[in-house]
Scaffold this active site. Sequence first.
Site, PDB file in Angstrom:
ATOM      1  N   PRO A  78       1.441   1.087  -0.255  1.00  0.00           N
ATOM      2  CA  PRO A  78       1.906   1.346   1.111  1.00  0.00           C
ATOM      3  C   PRO A  78       2.667   2.659   1.261  1.00  0.00           C
ATOM      4  O   PRO A  78       2.659   3.247   2.346  1.00  0.00           O
ATOM      5  CB  PRO A  78       2.810   0.139   1.404  1.00  0.00           C
ATOM      6  CG  PRO A  78       2.237  -0.955   0.576  1.00  0.00           C
ATOM      7  CD  PRO A  78       1.816  -0.283  -0.700  1.00  0.00           C
ATOM      8  N   ASP A  79       3.311   3.144   0.208  1.00  0.00           N
ATOM      9  CA  ASP A  79       4.006   4.428   0.306  1.00  0.00           C
ATOM     10  C   ASP A  79       3.031   5.558   0.611  1.00  0.00           C
ATOM     11  O   ASP A  79       3.313   6.444   1.433  1.00  0.00           O
ATOM     12  CB  ASP A  79       4.748   4.729  -1.002  1.00  0.00           C
ATOM     13  CG  ASP A  79       6.045   3.948  -1.135  1.00  0.00           C
ATOM     14  OD1 ASP A  79       6.355   3.177  -0.214  1.00  0.00           O
ATOM     15  OD2 ASP A  79       6.732   4.104  -2.152  1.00  0.00           O
ATOM     16  N   TYR A  80       1.878   5.550  -0.070  1.00  0.00           N
ATOM     17  CA  TYR A  80       0.890   6.606   0.163  1.00  0.00           C
ATOM     18  C   TYR A  80       0.222   6.450   1.520  1.00  0.00           C
ATOM     19  O   TYR A  80      -0.080   7.444   2.193  1.00  0.00           O
ATOM     20  CB  TYR A  80      -0.149   6.596  -0.959  1.00  0.00           C
ATOM     21  CG  TYR A  80       0.415   7.052  -2.281  1.00  0.00           C
ATOM     22  CD1 TYR A  80       0.674   8.399  -2.515  1.00  0.00           C
ATOM     23  CD2 TYR A  80       0.721   6.148  -3.282  1.00  0.00           C
ATOM     24  CE1 TYR A  80       1.208   8.825  -3.720  1.00  0.00           C
ATOM     25  CE2 TYR A  80       1.251   6.562  -4.492  1.00  0.00           C
ATOM     26  CZ  TYR A  80       1.495   7.907  -4.703  1.00  0.00           C
ATOM     27  OH  TYR A  80       2.031   8.326  -5.897  1.00  0.00           O
TER      28      TYR A  80
END
Length: 777
Positions: free
Chosen positions: A546-548
Amino acid sequence: PLGAFVSRILGDLGADVIKVEPPGGDPSRDLSPFVTQDSERLSLSFVRANVNKRSIVLDLEQREDQEQFRALAEQSDVVVSTEGMATWAARGIDLERLSAIYPRLVWLSFSTFGLSGPYRDYVGNNMVAEAMGGLSYIQGDDAKPPAVSPCEQGVHLASVQAVFGALMALWERRSSGQGQLVETSVQDVLANLYFLIVNYGLWSDIPYRIGARNFMPPNGYYPCKDGHVFIAALMPGLWEKLVDFVDDPWLKDPALQDADYRNEHPELVDPILRAFTAQYERWPLTRALQKHGVPAAPWSTVADVAANEHLNERGFFIDFEQPPFGRLRTSGPMFRAGASPLHIRRPAPQLGEHQQEVFTAEARSQPQLQPQLQQKSSAPAAVTQRGLPLSGIRVLDLSRAWAGPYGTRYLADFGADVIKVESAKFGNPREPDNPSYGEVNRNKRPITLNFQTAEGRELLKRLVAISDVVVENFSPRVMAKYELDYDRLCEVRPDLIMVSLPGYGSFGPHRNFVSFGGPLMAYTGMALLWGYPDSPPDARVKVAQPDYISSTTQAMAIAAALHHRARTGQGQYIEIAQVETAVATLEVAYLDYFANGAVAEPRGNRDPNAVPQGCYPCLGHEAWCVISCTTDAQWQALAALMEDESLANDPDLKTAEGRWARHDELDERISAWSIEWRPYQLMRELQAVGVPAGMMQTAEDLWRDPHLRARNYTVMMEHPELGMVEHPGMTVKLHETPGQIQRPVGRLGEANDAVFRGLLGLSPDEIARLAEAGVIA
């Protein structure tokens, strides 16, 4: 099908997207899952990628239709193509000639491997790209072959990057009057992830799938009465909160305060935590841990997420009309924009539905729906020298960790002046011997500023007044607490674009949940779907995908907001709730659930739209090659290469449905054959006969990859502490105004003088006084 989601996003942003289909229709119209009504069926995969488009039919092998396409291209701002330049040239459509006639055209090429390099003509899809991009090898159960992501995460990420590239080209066109070729390779995008190239180049580090081993306890899945929760007590202070909550004397051992010691002795931590969590149900435990400040989330199915109280109170799931199938429900937009929100304005089109509308003289004489992304001009401006697209745009980056800083780095790569705001008062996130911080924060100017002080807040507001964009990813209450929320900042910069990246959003029952990648993967259903049905939860994927997703979405959203502001003079507030951005990538699963009640389950590497498909063993330790037959012809080519007449001539295997029914048998026979080949050798042989295939690349393979080397993908940078370090380069290539690495990450506060004296006009004495007072610190 590969590039269809790219133009879907452009349509969501307001562009008038004309989908050009061959006479038989886009093959993605036949992709499962389907919704049915009487004798008709509709592909939900097609719907997901093709709402907000008009459809026309052209046979691009025919001269008349080639002329019609050329005429359409000359009236368009962007052409999105998944085919190579040689294919277009064979149709009599030469990009150089077309650009000479219409120099404002932006041609966006989207493919698995790009337009150059030895693999440029390889056939590929998401499965192949994730293997060749290094994403698959590091994920999940170490007792099984590496597994592809659910719902094509690699293609989703690359599609958002492609739109970002197109918006950059359109933004640069505002000043130069010139279009250009924009190139997105899915492999390029994925090779940027998880620091694989930089860590191998520096330390020869090769990450492997860790399976059920917990390498940073507590950071994984823990059993409950009704399932599992993911607990991530990774950062300083979180261990203490967890120990206080569990209140077990063994965990209070002073030796366990040392994270390195815990990593070396997980057996001292995990059994105690497992026994503790097993006493509770998932949601009561999650809420209690979160109330105590410990990041945690329940292991969720698609049905769990669809019924999630937080997402439903936020109104995340949306309905739209899809004639003649009635109303469909799907996941909401990737981000929430105050002034220019994403909308589904029209359903996915029927084949050729808009042929007359697009081509009749009457339709041409009427005003067309103008994209919200660009400003048309009758004559190109005189061009002397073209610079980086975002030159002149200033971004104030208050974000931390990965999601926010990665997104602002993408902007910095294309020329934005990104001022990185840090403070030594709250811990230095830099590790002198770790290049990851430098990779995330290259091309930025670092300053130190403590905005918890009154003078610090005033200095921050002065910086906001001369900035175009502010990015922050604090918990929802922080900016309001210090009177630095959007409404307050608009008082000093009325046309400000402000982006917040709260893990769970700024409102709703879970707005105060602490977010980390692992818990978000569990909460959204992505973790459950990524892997094999019989793999235990604690052996599933533990990465922070989810960070990317959020960082790429952030860069694209800011670029779109800049276009909106240039056209209207209007800034806006954008919220990118990481939980919603991640769920949006699984849209096909949610369309299927709401339409058919189907609860998606993990399938390993299998896909009914590509049969057979799998990750097959090769000669060597942990050596694999992925094979994905998306057509019957590709299956026949595979069977012929295997020299197995019984497979080639079996009538039950002539169709994907027949092969799906016998997938176990096919996997066994292909594995018995593939084990005699080295992975690179097998990939070459399969690609030579037109079968999508790719070796499962490790970090070392990526670093050595001849294709990436031929594309000049990696860039050498000098770090203040580490010396010369090799990093991955741009995620998207603008051929006329390419992104650049202009500077490595600076030391903490390195740009203080340039910013506080150069931009704000503070005297050296005033800067010294503020430093002494702990304001510039």
